[in-house]
Every structure is written in C-alpha cells, then in structure tokens.
Write an enzyme that holds these catalytic residues in place. Structure first.
Site, PDB file in Angstrom:
ATOM      1  CG  ASP A   1      13.167  -9.938  16.184  1.00  0.00           C
ATOM      2  OD1 ASP A   1      13.215  -9.531  17.364  1.00  0.00           O
ATOM      3  OD2 ASP A   1      12.751  -9.251  15.242  1.00  0.00           O
TER       4      ASP A   1
ATOM      5  CB  ALA B   1      10.225  -7.761  19.759  1.00  0.00           C
TER       6      ALA B   1
ATOM      7  CD1 TRP C   1       8.332  -5.151  12.355  1.00  0.00           C
ATOM      8  CD2 TRP C   1      10.553  -5.349  12.599  1.00  0.00           C
ATOM      9  NE1 TRP C   1       8.802  -3.990  12.919  1.00  0.00           N
ATOM     10  CE2 TRP C   1      10.157  -4.082  13.076  1.00  0.00           C
ATOM     11  CE3 TRP C   1      11.899  -5.698  12.643  1.00  0.00           C
ATOM     12  CZ2 TRP C   1      11.069  -3.165  13.588  1.00  0.00           C
ATOM     13  CZ3 TRP C   1      12.808  -4.790  13.164  1.00  0.00           C
ATOM     14  CH2 TRP C   1      12.395  -3.538  13.627  1.00  0.00           C
TER      15      TRP C   1
ATOM     16  CE  LYS D   1       7.581  -3.556  20.339  1.00  0.00           C
ATOM     17  NZ  LYS D   1       7.044  -2.913  19.195  1.00  0.00           N
TER      18      LYS D   1
HETATM   19  C1  LMR Z   1       5.766  -2.833  15.048  1.00  0.00           C
HETATM   20  O1  LMR Z   1       5.999  -3.827  14.348  1.00  0.00           O
HETATM   21  O2  LMR Z   1       4.773  -2.112  14.883  1.00  0.00           O
HETATM   22  C2  LMR Z   1       6.712  -2.462  16.138  1.00  0.00           C
HETATM   23  O3  LMR Z   1       7.709  -3.415  16.252  1.00  0.00           O
HETATM   24  C3  LMR Z   1       7.233  -1.098  16.008  1.00  0.00           C
HETATM   25  C4  LMR Z   1       8.224  -0.960  14.892  1.00  0.00           C
HETATM   26  O4  LMR Z   1       9.328  -0.470  15.154  1.00  0.00           O
HETATM   27  O5  LMR Z   1       7.918  -1.338  13.765  1.00  0.00           O
END
Ligand code: LMR
Length: 393
Positions: free
Chosen positions: A208, A210, A127, A243
């Site tokens: 992490d 999410a 990410w 989420k």
């Molecule tokens: C994403 O990866 O699209 C989500 O986790 C939203 C974000 O904050 O990036």
C-alpha cells in the site's frame, strides 16, 4: 428492512473530522486526518494540478466512458512512477480506481477470488481501514509485529518472526513508505531481506503506497518496493494520488498486479476490469486525466516534483521543530524519534486518556492511538503544543 440495520463502528480517523468541526473553540488544533496543510493551515491545489486542469477543460471533447480499466496513460504513468524499470512492463496489469482505498478494496476482492483461504497479514498497528475492509469482505486477517513501543522504531525481528509463521500463499501487506500510523519505516536493506524471506516462504507481497514523495523523496521512497518487485514472481500494489498530488476529493488511485508472465497478466487485467464493473463500472476520470497530463509533460512534471519536495522538506522541518520543542518542554530526549520518523505521521506513545485530555483541555485533536499529522503542526505554536503534551505526561 431498514429497521434491521445495526449501528456501524465509526472509523476513528473519519469520526475525528466531525468532532473537530463541531468543536466551537476558536483555539483548536487538528492533528487528525492525514491531509497536507501548508503553514497557513490550508490544503493547497498544487500548481501543476491547476495548470493541468485548465488544459483539460480546454481540450476535453467528450464525457463519454473511458474504459473499465480507466485511463491507460494514467495507469502506465503510475506504474512507471512507482516501479521504474524494476519489472518488465509486459508483466504489469493495472486498473484505475477511486482513490487508494478503492485500489485496496479491488485487490482484496481479487485475492478472495483467487485464493479464498489466504490470510492477509497486516502490520500491528496499521491504517485502521485495512482491517475494516478485510473484515467487511469476510477475509481472514493476520497481524505481524511492527512497532516497538519502547524504541518507537520498527521491531524487525518480531516482524520477520511473525511473517515466517504465515502459510504459503498468504498475502503480506506492507506500507510502501511513510508507515501509517507510526512513521517508523523499514530500511532498504530490510526490504531486501524481507523480499528474500517472502520468496523463500512462498508469500505474496501487497504494497500500500499512499505517501510516495513524503518520506525520503520520490525515488528514495520506492527503493525498497522496487527491490521487492524485482525479486517477487507476483506482487500487488495499491497506490493513491490523494497526498502526493493533493487530489484527495477527486479519488485517484491505481491497483497494480505484477504477474509471472504475459498470459497471467492478461487474465489479471480482465479480472480487475470485471471487479471494477461489479463495484462501480468506471472509475472517475477527472483526477486521473490530470495526473496523466502532468506526468507526460516535462515542465508540469518538474514543477509538480519541486512543489512536492517543498512540502516534504517543510514537514521534515516541522518534525525537527517539534522534537526540539518537546526536548525543551520535557527536559528529556523521549520524543527525539519524531525527528527520525518519516512521512505524514508519528505515533507519540501517549495513552488514550492523555489524548482525550489534550482534546478536552486544549482543543488539540490527535487520533486515539496518539498518531499526529505532522503537516498540521503549528509552525508558530510549537512550544505551546509541546507544553500541553508535557503537561499530560
Ligand atoms: C489517514 O490515514 O488519515 C488518511 O489516509 C485518510 C484516511 O482516509 O484515513
């Protein structure tokens, strides 16, 4: 003073939200930011959330501060949801945070306070905000191999080799489930192997998580994480309710640290409270209170779980439908991996140029690394989408 500011690089996911909104075309498709959408393209408020909010509105008597660690009933419910009974609760220190990003940030700060030279190793790719926050905090970053472009699966040997090169005391950041951005995940057996590797090399896992509930299901998504928690003397967890409770804008997260003993747990708790105080004092209460109500009410909890499961199964269907449509459009099995991946995303393996062409010609918005949001896939337009993708190959 302000004239000295330098333009900051925009997060590629967040930038895309603005680009999509600004696109005047009516026929456009948003496969960018990781926000769940139903078949009508709406991001619903979950039934249990609506019911818990109504109860909260009725019963809440004060808006006074809660505490630096947040709502302790929420923290305990989250620790239970994620860890189950894999770890003695006397070893768990936790603090409510504004969203999962808040949890990641607070834990990074704690790492920096405790171990300023420790490198935080992230998957390549990860990410984008992981690396951005680490750089912002001026913390050393390492990257371990993760995704094999040829197989579109995890390069587990590469991952282990790179993690083995980390120095004792370094932090290994893993995605608890539903890897973002690739959609390729390590197996439960691989989690166990990694747990042993980290233990042998004196490396500290940070997870992490999410998307619990979006992959294989609420319990199965944390099987690997729990194995690691049971084996690791110390572990950090950053979790989000954006989420799986659909509470995106209410900013609901938790930072959890598993300590070796009760004394270490006390110290960790006090440190998390201090870091919260230094950054924003108190985390926002509303969403966490809603989660706590749901988790502590058998009926609401059951309803939440069944709606979450419906969402998960819907995304799995969309995966299969896209893989089938791409098989027809490309006359090949090149994209079959989409049906095997789990979670909200898959990385299609398109070039930046191909992604740009899809945006310019078809109004199809995909993150530049070719990550797509599965929940945004058009149930009734899968063949058109597949044809557009096939046309840019
Ligand atoms: C994403 O990866 O699209 C989500 O986790 C939203 C974000 O904050 O990036």
């Amino acid at each position: 003073m302000l004239e000295n500011l330098k333009p900051q690089p925009l997060d590629k996911i967040i930038a895309m939200i603005g680009q999509f909104k600004a696109d005047p075309r009516t026929e456009k498709l948003d496969l960018g930011v990781g926000v769940y959408k139903d078949v009508n393209g709406k991001t619903p408020i979950m039934r249990a959330v609506k019911a818990a909010e109504a109860r909260l509105l009725e019963s809440q008597q004060s808006k006074s501060y809660v505490g630096l660690l947040g709502d302790l009933t929420y923290n305990a419910a989250m620790a239970d949801l994620i860890l189950g009974d894999s770890v003695d609760s006397a070893r768990i220190a936790s603090a409510q945070t504004p969203g999962g990003t808040g949890a990641i940030h607070q834990l990074f700060e704690m790492i920096k306070m405790a171990s300023p030279d420790a490198k935080v190793w992230i998957s390549n790719p990860s990410w984008p905000n992981h690396e951005a926050i680490l750089k912002h905090l001026k913390m050393p970053v390492g990257k371990y191999r993760y995704f094999d472009d040829a197989t579109c699966d995890v390069d587990f040997d590469g991952m282990k080799a790179d993690i083995s090169s980390a120095a004792p005391g370094d932090i290994i950041l893993l995605h608890g489930c539903c890897h973002n951005p690739t959609g390729a995940n390590i197996t439960v057996a691989q989690w166990a192997e990694l747990a042993d590797l980290l233990l042998a090399k004196n490396l500290i896992p940070m997870i992490d998580i999410a998307y619990q509930g979006f992959g294989e299901g609420l319990a199965d998504d944390v099987k690997g994480l729990r194995i690691m928690a049971a084996k690791s003397p110390q572990m950090l967890i950053a979790a989000s309710c954006s989420k799986n409770f659909g509470l995106y804008r209410d900013r609901v997260g938790v930072a959890i640290a598993i300590a070796e003993d009760a004394a270490q747990q006390d110290l960790t708790k006090a440190t998390l409270a201090t870091i919260n105080r230094l950054n924003y004092s108190f985390a926002p209460d509303h969403g966490a209170a809603v989660v706590s109500i749901i988790m502590n009410d058998a009926e609401l909890r059951a309803d939440w779980q069944s709606e979450l499961e419906e969402m998960r199964l819907g995304m799995l269907d969309l995966r299969v439908e896209l893989a089938d449509a791409l098989r027809r459009a490309t006359n090949s099995d090149r994209f079959d991996f989409v049906a095997q991946h789990r979670g909200m995303f898959s990385r299609l393996g398109l070039t930046v140029g191909q992604v740009e062409t899809l945006r310019a010609q078809n109004g199809i918005y995909i993150v530049s690394d070719s990550r797509i949001n599965i929940a945004g896939l058009p149930k009734n337009g899968m063949d058109d989408l597949a044809a557009a993708i096939a046309a840019v190959l």
